[in-house]
Design an enzyme around this catalytic site. Sequence first.
Site, PDB file in Angstrom:
ATOM      1  N   LYS A 107      12.862 -12.971 -13.811  1.00 15.79           N
ATOM      2  CA  LYS A 107      12.525 -11.757 -14.576  1.00 15.79           C
ATOM      3  C   LYS A 107      11.491 -12.077 -15.644  1.00 15.79           C
ATOM      4  CE  LYS A 107      13.674  -9.487 -12.348  1.00 15.79           C
ATOM      5  NZ  LYS A 107      14.426  -9.584 -11.165  1.00 15.79           N
ATOM      6  N   CYS A 112       0.828  -1.210   0.000  1.00 20.86           N
ATOM      7  CA  CYS A 112       0.000   0.000   0.000  1.00 20.86           C
ATOM      8  C   CYS A 112       0.863   1.261   0.000  1.00 20.86           C
ATOM      9  CB  CYS A 112      -0.871   0.028   1.247  1.00 20.86           C
ATOM     10  SG  CYS A 112      -1.923  -1.420   1.386  1.00 20.86           S
ATOM     11  N   GLU A 115      17.753 -16.049 -11.637  1.00 18.31           N
ATOM     12  CA  GLU A 115      17.332 -14.649 -11.674  1.00 18.31           C
ATOM     13  C   GLU A 115      16.734 -14.296 -13.042  1.00 18.31           C
ATOM     14  OE1 GLU A 115      16.592 -12.434  -9.777  1.00 18.31           O
ATOM     15  OE2 GLU A 115      16.746 -10.560 -10.878  1.00 18.31           O
ATOM     16  N   LYS A 118       6.120  -3.939  -5.172  1.00 15.76           N
ATOM     17  CA  LYS A 118       7.547  -3.642  -5.105  1.00 15.76           C
ATOM     18  C   LYS A 118       8.111  -3.961  -3.727  1.00 15.76           C
ATOM     19  CE  LYS A 118      11.486  -2.031  -6.548  1.00 15.76           C
ATOM     20  NZ  LYS A 118      12.253  -3.000  -7.349  1.00 15.76           N
ATOM     21  N   ASN A 171      -1.387   1.225   6.039  1.00 12.91           N
ATOM     22  CA  ASN A 171      -0.490   0.274   5.376  1.00 12.91           C
ATOM     23  C   ASN A 171      -0.053  -0.730   6.426  1.00 12.91           C
ATOM     24  OD1 ASN A 171       1.434  -1.089   3.893  1.00 12.91           O
ATOM     25  ND2 ASN A 171       2.929   0.587   3.901  1.00 12.91           N
ATOM     26  N   GLY A 172      -0.182  -2.031   6.120  1.00 14.06           N
ATOM     27  CA  GLY A 172       0.240  -3.055   7.073  1.00 14.06           C
ATOM     28  C   GLY A 172      -0.911  -3.969   7.431  1.00 14.06           C
ATOM     29  N   GLU A 188       7.972 -13.005 -14.157  1.00 15.37           N
ATOM     30  CA  GLU A 188       7.214 -11.965 -13.455  1.00 15.37           C
ATOM     31  C   GLU A 188       6.715 -10.849 -14.377  1.00 15.37           C
ATOM     32  OE1 GLU A 188       9.280  -9.914 -10.254  1.00 15.37           O
ATOM     33  OE2 GLU A 188      11.155 -10.026 -11.352  1.00 15.37           O
ATOM     34  N   ARG A 194       4.813   0.734  -6.222  1.00 15.64           N
ATOM     35  CA  ARG A 194       4.735  -0.197  -5.098  1.00 15.64           C
ATOM     36  C   ARG A 194       3.740  -1.327  -5.378  1.00 15.64           C
ATOM     37  NH1 ARG A 194       6.626   2.412  -0.319  1.00 15.64           N
ATOM     38  NH2 ARG A 194       5.279   1.191   1.025  1.00 15.64           N
ATOM     39  N   HIS A 233      17.599 -35.558 -15.043  1.00 10.37           N
ATOM     40  CA  HIS A 233      16.984 -36.191 -13.866  1.00 10.37           C
ATOM     41  C   HIS A 233      15.505 -35.842 -13.762  1.00 10.37           C
ATOM     42  CE1 HIS A 233      20.874 -37.628 -12.639  1.00 10.37           C
ATOM     43  NE2 HIS A 233      21.349 -36.405 -12.841  1.00 10.37           N
ATOM     44  N   TRP A 283      -3.106  -2.555  -1.764  1.00  5.46           N
ATOM     45  CA  TRP A 283      -2.741  -3.856  -2.317  1.00  5.46           C
ATOM     46  C   TRP A 283      -3.430  -4.864  -1.415  1.00  5.46           C
ATOM     47  CZ3 TRP A 283       0.582  -8.093  -1.006  1.00  5.46           C
ATOM     48  CH2 TRP A 283       0.952  -8.889  -2.096  1.00  5.46           C
TER      49      TRP A 283
END
Length: 609
Positions: free
Chosen positions: A485, A2, A481, A604, A100-101, A488, A27, A504, A74
């Site tokens: 990328k 948020c 990594e 974010k 926020n939280g 996402e 964010r 395997h 969010w």
Amino acid sequence: MCGIAGYVGQRNAVDVVLDMIKRLEYRGYDSTGIAFPVDGELRILKRAGKLSELKAVVDDENPSSHQAIVHSRWATHGAPTDLNAHPHYDHGARIALIHNGIIENYIELKEELVRHGHIFQSETDSEVAAHIVGQEYQEGVPLEEAVRRAVKKLRGAFAFVVVSVDEPDKVVCVRNASPLVIGFGKDGENMVASDITAMLPYTKQFAILENDMVAVVTPDGVKVTNLNGRPVDLETFEANYDVKSAEKGGYDHFMLKEIHEQPDVVRQCLAGRLSEKTVTLDGLFSDHVWQEIDRVNIIACGTAYHAGLMGKYLFEKMLQLPTDVHFSSEFRYGEPILSPRSLAVFISQSGETADSLAALKLCQQHRIRTLGIVNVVGSSIAREVDKVLFTQAGPEISVASTKAYVAQAIVLMLLGIHIAQKKEMPGVRTADLVQALRNFPDAVQEALDLEGQMQEIAKKFADSSLVFFLGRRADANIALEAALKLKEIAYIPTQECPAGEMKHGPLALIDQGTLAVFGATDKEIREKLVSNIKEIQARGGHVLALTGNDDDSLDKIAEDVVKLPPCDDPYLDALVSIVPLQMLAYYMAKERGCEIDQPRNLAKSVTVE
Ligand code: F6R
């Protein structure tokens, strides 16, 4: 996570806070809302979806006000709907709150409030906080006292900002774990937001609100108290970056801008830390502590975790220093074996990741030495760890991390050299490593020249239904990594693993047209990759190999070959390969028409568990 912003002052507060929340879009959010006073009432407008939805309804009313708060949500408790969006309003008390939280004890508090006749509109924990503040406010105390009293009843991690119709030109805010920054304007205006980026066009003077502090923000000043109402001083500082550095600078997306910033980011990260043959890292542990440290635990999430894997590769190869890398979310609930001679290293761009913070608290309880590798100055992790090394990468706006990752990997290399110096390890050729580091910004610059080729390759494979990322040793870490990328931002499923693991199991997924991206920068074991490549091609897979520009061994083997500048060190050889792979993800996402800077479902800064 948020975003929060509030403003009081001479300008039209509605315009200011809408601009501020736009700057916090990075964010991640799924609804937005605003509150401002009109004719003795609080006007509250909220919309699920993008900020443009809210702007459209605000524009219809064309309001003007000198006090406003705004929020981007969010979703955690309750779906992203208009009703669940903030601000939340307590009608009886005539106050509005943004949060926020997470409020952990909201269910029991809500039951109690309902018994006392409070009516709730939303499913959120935040609305409960609004009513708790409202309940106290109706006792006739000033808004800040109501907030102080309310906080004592709430459990969890939160920051909130509250306004009352009956106390114009005043915004009250409190911080408990979730970030909140005060911005000091010049001419009769002051503000608050979740981070500095939001306020850069309006001021350069800031102060971080610490846990359990309540700030009363008015046009004339900011008064801060602790939860007992005793005044406390805030340390102000000047932001060291300007508004331009938080804008797109001519690129289509922040992600592309941040990829292109990487040569400078590496330079900035090295600045003041290299002398001719040695590394100088100020403010770390004293020499005898380094002698004592015999194990490292690196703790992080996502991309920062991948940087941690590079750290493990480096520390074990270069220093023979046993190193484990943990996901913060697992570490915090595991039963980690932490010896007193170990060092816990926390890597975090935002410095606010909830799981990493909780893992840090656990290490503190075990009295383990802690070191942070953090980008955001003044963030919670930066302030909580024993020692901190800043990555100095500047604000990273794109949700998908690029420049912060490279900076984290560079700081890990600096740290490795520092430890070698402190442990007096003659076998480590620190002077050569320092020289390789010094040359690295130019190598990153050269890697950026591969953009045209990566764009072509991205076009060819943008419709892939699955992409493999493979490599060995450091290249296998980069593969993780690179895969993150791509998935996402382009929403393409990926399979990533050390190349030797293919037969395997994962090899079963290869069929006609599958793209397999091989990191082949490691000269010592490049040959071993050839059979892995053949295995894929034999099943109809298409191979893209990334190798040094001094190597032609794969030219006739892989269908596409990307040639990288050599960096005189295997760690850096692998690291530079992430640059074209970031561009591959970016251009594949662009081909597919994805949002790129704000991928769906992601935020974010993950400040909740
Ligand atoms: C991916 C990404 C995330 C973050 C992770 C940790 O591109 O950015 O995986 O790396 O959420 O965030 P920080 O580094 O802020 O702790």
